[in-house]
Design a protein around this motif. Structure first.
Motif, PDB file in Angstrom:
ATOM      1  N   LEU A  20       0.813   6.942  -6.816  1.00 53.90           N
ATOM      2  CA  LEU A  20       0.004   8.045  -7.303  1.00 53.90           C
ATOM      3  C   LEU A  20       0.051   9.183  -6.664  1.00 53.90           C
ATOM      4  N   THR A  21       0.836   9.385  -5.222  1.00 56.06           N
ATOM      5  CA  THR A  21       1.443  10.885  -5.384  1.00 56.06           C
ATOM      6  C   THR A  21       1.990  11.470  -6.291  1.00 56.06           C
ATOM      7  N   MET A  22       2.995  10.857  -6.869  1.00 56.66           N
ATOM      8  CA  MET A  22       3.686  11.080  -7.646  1.00 56.66           C
ATOM      9  C   MET A  22       3.306  11.552  -9.357  1.00 56.66           C
ATOM     10  N   ASP A  42      -0.217  11.814  -9.491  1.00 54.21           N
ATOM     11  CA  ASP A  42      -1.351  12.838  -9.487  1.00 54.21           C
ATOM     12  C   ASP A  42      -0.512  15.016  -9.073  1.00 54.21           C
ATOM     13  N   GLY A  43       0.719  14.256  -8.839  1.00 53.79           N
ATOM     14  CA  GLY A  43       1.709  15.342  -8.905  1.00 53.79           C
ATOM     15  C   GLY A  43       2.197  15.529 -10.142  1.00 53.79           C
ATOM     16  N   ALA A  44       2.890  14.922 -11.284  1.00 52.55           N
ATOM     17  CA  ALA A  44       2.805  15.284 -12.256  1.00 52.55           C
ATOM     18  C   ALA A  44       1.257  16.172 -13.549  1.00 52.55           C
ATOM     19  N   GLY A  45      -0.019  15.290 -12.599  1.00 58.85           N
ATOM     20  CA  GLY A  45      -0.981  16.288 -13.299  1.00 58.85           C
ATOM     21  C   GLY A  45      -0.962  17.466 -13.203  1.00 58.85           C
ATOM     22  N   HIS A  46      -1.216  18.088 -11.409  1.00 51.37           N
ATOM     23  CA  HIS A  46      -1.010  19.602 -11.272  1.00 51.37           C
ATOM     24  C   HIS A  46      -0.314  20.235 -11.942  1.00 51.37           C
ATOM     25  N   ARG A  47       1.118  19.961 -12.043  1.00 56.36           N
ATOM     26  CA  ARG A  47       1.960  20.333 -12.658  1.00 56.36           C
ATOM     27  C   ARG A  47       1.672  20.692 -13.996  1.00 56.36           C
ATOM     28  N   ALA A  48       0.750  19.655 -14.956  1.00 59.51           N
ATOM     29  CA  ALA A  48       0.516  19.842 -16.240  1.00 59.51           C
ATOM     30  C   ALA A  48      -1.115  20.724 -16.494  1.00 59.51           C
ATOM     31  N   GLU A  49      -1.486  20.707 -15.471  1.00 58.67           N
ATOM     32  CA  GLU A  49      -2.674  22.202 -15.202  1.00 58.67           C
ATOM     33  C   GLU A  49      -2.511  23.388 -14.858  1.00 58.67           C
ATOM     34  N   THR A  50      -0.953  23.699 -13.943  1.00 57.62           N
ATOM     35  CA  THR A  50      -1.290  24.419 -14.254  1.00 57.62           C
ATOM     36  C   THR A  50       0.424  25.218 -15.372  1.00 57.62           C
ATOM     37  N   THR A  51       1.119  24.299 -14.997  1.00 58.40           N
ATOM     38  CA  THR A  51       2.067  24.800 -16.068  1.00 58.40           C
ATOM     39  C   THR A  51       2.487  23.849 -17.333  1.00 58.40           C
ATOM     40  N   PRO A  52       1.273  23.992 -18.043  1.00 57.07           N
ATOM     41  CA  PRO A  52       1.219  22.811 -18.796  1.00 57.07           C
ATOM     42  C   PRO A  52       2.564  22.789 -19.861  1.00 57.07           C
ATOM     43  N   GLY A  53       3.219  21.456 -20.604  1.00 57.64           N
ATOM     44  CA  GLY A  53       4.313  21.349 -21.073  1.00 57.64           C
ATOM     45  C   GLY A  53       5.644  20.862 -20.573  1.00 57.64           C
ATOM     46  N   PHE A  54       5.726  21.523 -18.853  1.00 62.92           N
ATOM     47  CA  PHE A  54       6.728  21.383 -18.044  1.00 62.92           C
ATOM     48  C   PHE A  54       6.926  19.948 -18.127  1.00 62.92           C
ATOM     49  N   VAL A 110       0.966  -1.214  -0.286  1.00 68.43           N
ATOM     50  CA  VAL A 110       0.155   0.086   0.008  1.00 68.43           C
ATOM     51  C   VAL A 110       1.140   1.027  -0.146  1.00 68.43           C
ATOM     52  N   ARG A 111       2.156   1.358   0.988  1.00 70.80           N
ATOM     53  CA  ARG A 111       2.709   2.684   0.030  1.00 70.80           C
ATOM     54  C   ARG A 111       3.424   2.651  -1.067  1.00 70.80           C
ATOM     55  N   LEU A 112       4.143   1.896  -1.237  1.00 73.91           N
ATOM     56  CA  LEU A 112       4.091   1.567  -2.663  1.00 73.91           C
ATOM     57  C   LEU A 112       3.410   2.248  -3.226  1.00 73.91           C
ATOM     58  N   ALA A 113       1.979   1.500  -3.364  1.00 75.14           N
ATOM     59  CA  ALA A 113       1.264   2.191  -4.816  1.00 75.14           C
ATOM     60  C   ALA A 113       1.068   3.329  -4.699  1.00 75.14           C
ATOM     61  N   GLU A 114       1.031   4.377  -2.780  1.00 78.06           N
ATOM     62  CA  GLU A 114       0.382   5.776  -2.452  1.00 78.06           C
ATOM     63  C   GLU A 114       2.071   6.276  -2.913  1.00 78.06           C
ATOM     64  N   LEU A 115       2.564   6.200  -2.886  1.00 75.69           N
ATOM     65  CA  LEU A 115       3.791   7.063  -3.451  1.00 75.69           C
ATOM     66  C   LEU A 115       3.910   6.718  -4.986  1.00 75.69           C
TER      67      LEU A 115
END
Length: 358
Positions: free
Chosen positions: A161-163, A165-177, A154-159
């Motif tokens: 998914l966190t990465m 989700d972070g990539a998704g947030h980055r794509a939302e705020t700074t597309p193409g980065f 579970v901890r591996l899965a959480e890690l």
């Protein structure tokens, strides 16, 4: 001239509203979108929109659910699961990252493709639900990575998914980065991290034991497992009803069951229009990604049911099903043989069942 039945007309109206709403949200985003413009696009009245969807938020969630469902239909499902955790996480990451918008996409359209919920929920209740849903998503990924082995992932899965989700947030705020292939490569190597992962919730030893019984009940029919898409048979196994604010307890039930015994997780909510749709969106999205990577049999005995009309909850005697519900029964041969209610119910009923069959 062919006359449409009332059901056909309702379906046509709903489809028209969804199509118009998707255009509106893709063009303007959630907050600036206007229900009046959606009605105009669909050539319907404002009242016709609200007769199908009680709020703009419910409509936005319905659009996302429809988008996710169509994406799942268009992609083949996995037949054979990857042979190693490294490969599995690499493939899973690539599948998840397909939602990232391209540099030239409009900002509102990109957010829609990302299934973004930014600005959609402003109350304190929904973030708690999202936290519980994240635990369910991690549990489903972990079960696939564990493949029946006695090692918790579970901890591996959480890690992972966190990465992502972070990539998704980055794509939302700074597309193409950044490079999505680098993210997928990093997820592959997360499988090699030595991450201690024990299962010992401190409250479980203090959970009241389940009560033995021998109760006949009317088993709900037509229930569909969101993981496999198959019908669910409730004549044997552990059935746990969890409210949207108690979904984090799903793992307690799964870990309490004997290997190979069926565990049915039924999700209920007091707000099916918004919270219920939020649950459906996140579950459908997560399962859609997972099933492109793993064959359904990796989840073995776990079944997930969305109890939208609280039929499952009512069938086991839950009188006021809602977001805080936590209730479980052990079923054998179509009879309820143990019951538990309150915090730790799934664990208690599972433990009772394990003792009775050992």
């Amino acid at each position: 001239m062919v006359r449409l039945t009332r059901v056909q007309q309702q379906a046509r109206t709903r489809a028209a509203v969804l199509a118009a709403a998707r255009e509106e949200f893709a063009e303007h985003g959630f907050v600036p979108a206007k229900v009046d413009r959606i009605a105009e696009r669909a050539e319907l009245t404002r009242g016709a929109v609200y007769s199908n969807f009680p709020s703009k938020r419910a409509l936005y969630l319905a659009v996302l659910i429809d988008l996710v469902g169509k994406a799942a239909e268009d992609e083949p499902q996995a037949v054979v699961s990857p042979s190693s955790r490294v490969d599995a996480l690499g493939v899973f990451a690539r599948v998840w990252l397909e939602r990232l918008p391209l540099v030239g996409d409009s900002a509102p359209g990109g957010r829609l493709q990302l299934r973004s919920l930014d600005g959609v929920f402003e109350d304190e209740h929904r973030p708690a639900v999202l936290a519980h849903l994240a635990r369910v998503e991690a549990l489903l990924l972990a079960i696939a990575l564990e493949r029946g082995a006695p090692f918790r992932r579970v901890r591996l899965a959480e890690l992972v998914l966190t990465m992502l989700d972070g990539a998704g947030h980055r794509a939302e705020t700074t597309p193409g980065f950044g490079d999505p292939f680098d993210v997928a490569h990093a997820c592959r190597h997360l499988a090699e991290i030595d991450l201690p992962d024990t299962w010992a919730p401190p409250h479980l030893p203090y959970v009241a034991p389940a009560q033995a019984c021998s109760d006949a009940w009317t088993i709900p029919d037509g229930l569909v497992d969101q993981i496999s898409g198959d019908q669910v048979d409730l004549t044997n196994g552990l059935l746990v009803v969890l409210g949207a604010n108690r979904l984090g307890a799903a793992e307690e039930a799964v870990r309490s069951a004997k290997p190979g015994e069926q565990v049915v997780l039924a999700v209920v909510t007091s707000d099916p229009d918004e919270t219920g749709r939020l649950v459906r969106l996140r579950v459908t999205d997560a399962v859609g990604c997972l099933r492109k990577v793993f064959a359904p049999d990796v989840w073995q005995h776990v079944r997930l049911v969305l109890d939208d009309d609280a039929a499952v909850a009512s069938s086991i005697g839950v009188t006021d099903p809602g977001d805080e519900t936590e209730s479980a029964v052990s079923v054998r041969g179509g009879m309820i043989v143990a019951r538990s209610h309150g915090r730790g119910a799934g664990h208690a009923a599972g433990a009772r069942r394990r003792e009775a069959t050992s």
